[in-house]
Design an enzyme around this catalytic site. Structure first.
Site, PDB file in Angstrom:
ATOM      1  CG  ASP A 165      -1.722   0.866   1.477  1.00 46.76           C
ATOM      2  OD1 ASP A 165      -2.906   1.588   0.807  1.00 46.76           O
ATOM      3  OD2 ASP A 165      -1.539   2.256   1.874  1.00 46.76           O
TER       4      ASP A 165
ATOM      5  CD  GLU B 256      -1.954   6.007   3.279  1.00 45.83           C
ATOM      6  OE1 GLU B 256      -2.454   7.093   2.801  1.00 45.83           O
ATOM      7  OE2 GLU B 256      -2.666   4.867   3.121  1.00 45.83           O
TER       8      GLU B 256
ATOM      9  CG  HIS C 207      -6.870   5.784   5.295  1.00 44.39           C
ATOM     10  ND1 HIS C 207      -7.005   5.604   3.929  1.00 44.39           N
ATOM     11  CD2 HIS C 207      -7.937   6.959   5.715  1.00 44.39           C
ATOM     12  CE1 HIS C 207      -8.012   5.728   4.192  1.00 44.39           C
ATOM     13  NE2 HIS C 207      -9.094   5.910   5.831  1.00 44.39           N
TER      14      HIS C 207
ATOM     15  CG  ASP D  45      -4.242   2.052   5.720  1.00 39.06           C
ATOM     16  OD1 ASP D  45      -5.145   1.871   6.877  1.00 39.06           O
ATOM     17  OD2 ASP D  45      -4.404   2.514   4.649  1.00 39.06           O
TER      18      ASP D  45
END
Length: 503
Positions: free
Chosen positions: A14, A16, A161, A166
């Site tokens: 993931d 960000e 988040h 996550d």
């Protein structure tokens, strides 16, 4: 260094990023997190996460901080992406990638980050997008299928988040969903009685035009079709209640023949590598509409790469009779379906003269591996809008009658405040040749007295930017292809040939 044993592992990852606040502003990577998982034992083998300092700290806006909590102070002393690129490459390259909505967001961000440091991006062995997988297999009982909604549904807590949190939440959600499906298949009469998902589901099997009820008999039904100027016959009546507990949880667009066979050959319902192969296949079926390949699954795809295209078969909008247009559902491959748009019983192909480019080449849309899809936007005449709107309405009705819950995207785009300035998007189909993704649309340049076919050596988007820019006028030969994927459906205009007028 990734070994052959590593390549069977799944890496859940993931990213960000910053949130763009103006048109044209790109995302900047702020954090990368990943876990490497054994697909057979479902155990986390190792993990990696790092904050990333963007080259321009001013990109971290209040909106960005509100989304993920990563402030400028938090990344001031963090490494740049160039500093961690080797580590990120090693953990991703050659493995199966997994994540929630990674095909539309995380994969493109990874490619952009590597391009930003002039490095080749890692390539996956396969991709599992859990948004697509769970929407198709688990159904929409958790609502909008966002990670936060799924976590709440299973009582796994709040989504932070932050990348590593996550990723681990994503992995847990996937295990929970798989367990529920396994249990429901074991005690169907008890565990699926109060399922949130509608018990009515039409499941298409390998027999063309047939629907299977439970594990038993095959019911033959005529292929569904709608004709302009004739009554719209609903195909919803073909829906039947399935006795099999898995059927209501699976979209009709997913291949389910193995579930119809009592002596199923599937060795392991929790084998995520097999899940990966199946999901990637279903993704590629959708991508074939934009990325033709030499494959008998889709005849229109094979024509784009090798077959001869007769451009005299392309008709101008004012020469197309609406009463001669018909739409029908036809089997595509292994249980999937596709809308065929016909004119006088032949494929409808359109030729439009003197289209003015509104927006130049865009790479915002991506394929299953995160490679950019190429497209551009042109102004649409009233005659063309009338034709496309009529087809659009009937195609939407046909899709809805199949039981699809997908959101329909109109082919003609009308922005609020600009309703009198409609536009359409023309897509340039691409194929992958080794490490090169190249477009197969024939492109010509028209001078005052001659027309010359353009040859491209590098197939770099930069070669197209000055050619197809705002204000450019061109003629376009294009086909109409339907799609229904990840809860979004519509008609895609695929350019076969462009004639660009010299300025």
């Amino acid at each position: 260094m990734v070994t052959s044993e590593d390549m069977s592992e799944i890496v859940f990852f993931d990213v960000e990023t910053t949130i763009p606040t103006r048109t044209g502003q790109r995302y900047a990577l702020l954090e990368f997190g990943a876990i490497v998982v054994c697909p057979r034992k479902l155990v986390e083998q190792h993990s990696y996460s790092t904050l990333v300092r963007p080259s321009d700290l001013s990109l971290i806006s209040t909106l960005s901080v509100r989304c993920n909590g990563i402030t400028r102070d938090a990344v001031t002393s963090a490494p740049s992406f160039a500093d961690v690129a080797d580590k990120v490459f090693d953990i991703l390259h050659g493995r199966i990638w997994a994540g929630h909505n990674i095909m539309k967001f995380d994969c493109p961000r990874i490619r952009e980050a590597f391009a930003g440091v002039n490095r080749p991006a890692p390539e996956p062995k396969g991709i599992i997008d859990t948004l697509a997988l769970l929407t198709e297999r688990f159904g929409r009982r958790a609502g909008n299928m966002k990670m936060a909604s799924l976590a709440t549904y299973f009582g796994l807590g709040q989504q932070t988040h932050r990348s590593l949190d996550d990723v681990r939440m994503n992995f847990e959600v996937l295990k929970y969903c798989a367990t529920v499906l396994f249990l429901e298949s074991s005690l169907p009469d008890i565990l699926t009685e109060n399922s949130w998902v509608s018990p009515k589901a039409a499941i298409r099997c390998r027999t063309n035009g047939s629907i299977s009820k439970g594990m038993g008999s095959i019911i033959d039904t005529p292929s569904s079709s709608i004709e302009i100027g004739s009554p719209m016959e609903s195909v919803a009546e073909a829906h039947i209640e399935s006795d099999n507990p898995i059927f209501p949880l699976v979209s009709r667009h997913v291949e389910v023949p193995d579930l119809l066979e009592i002596n199923s050959s599937r060795p392991d319902p929790f084998n995520l590598v097999q899940f990966s192969a199946e999901v990637r296949e279903s993704i590629q079926l959708d991508d074939m509409k934009d990325e033709p390949a030499s494959d008998s699954r889709d005849s229109s795809a094979s024509t784009a790469t090798g077959g001869y295209i007769c451009y005299t078969d392309f008709l101008e909008p004012n020469k197309i009779s609406l009463s001669s247009i018909s739409l029908s559902l036809s089997p595509l491959y292994r249980g999937t379906q596709k809308i065929q748009i016909l004119h006088n019983n032949g494929e409808l192909q359109v030729f439009s003269r003197c289209l003015k480019v509104r927006f130049g080449i865009s790479t915002r849309f991506v394929d299953y591996a995160g490679r950019p899809r190429l497209s551009f936007v042109v102004d649409a005449s009233s005659e063309l809008c009338q034709l496309l709107d009529a087809i659009d309405n009937l195609a939407q009705k046909l899709i809805e009658d199949t039981g699809s819950m997908s959101e329909w995207r109109p082919v003609v785009n009308r922005k609020p405040g600009f309703m009198n300035c409609p536009t359409i998007r023309l897509n340039l189909p691409t194929v992958v040749d080794g490490n090169i993704s190249r477009w197969v649309t024939e492109i010509y340049q028209k001078e005052s007295s001659s027309t010359q076919k353009l040859m491209f050596s590098r197939f770099d988007v930069a070669e197209l930017d000055p050619l197809i820019s705002p204000g450019t006028v061109l003629d376009a030969y294009y086909s109409l292809d339907s799609y229904d994927y990840q809860q979004i459906a519509g008609i895609r205009l695929v350019a076969k040939k462009l004639i660009v007028y010299s300025s």
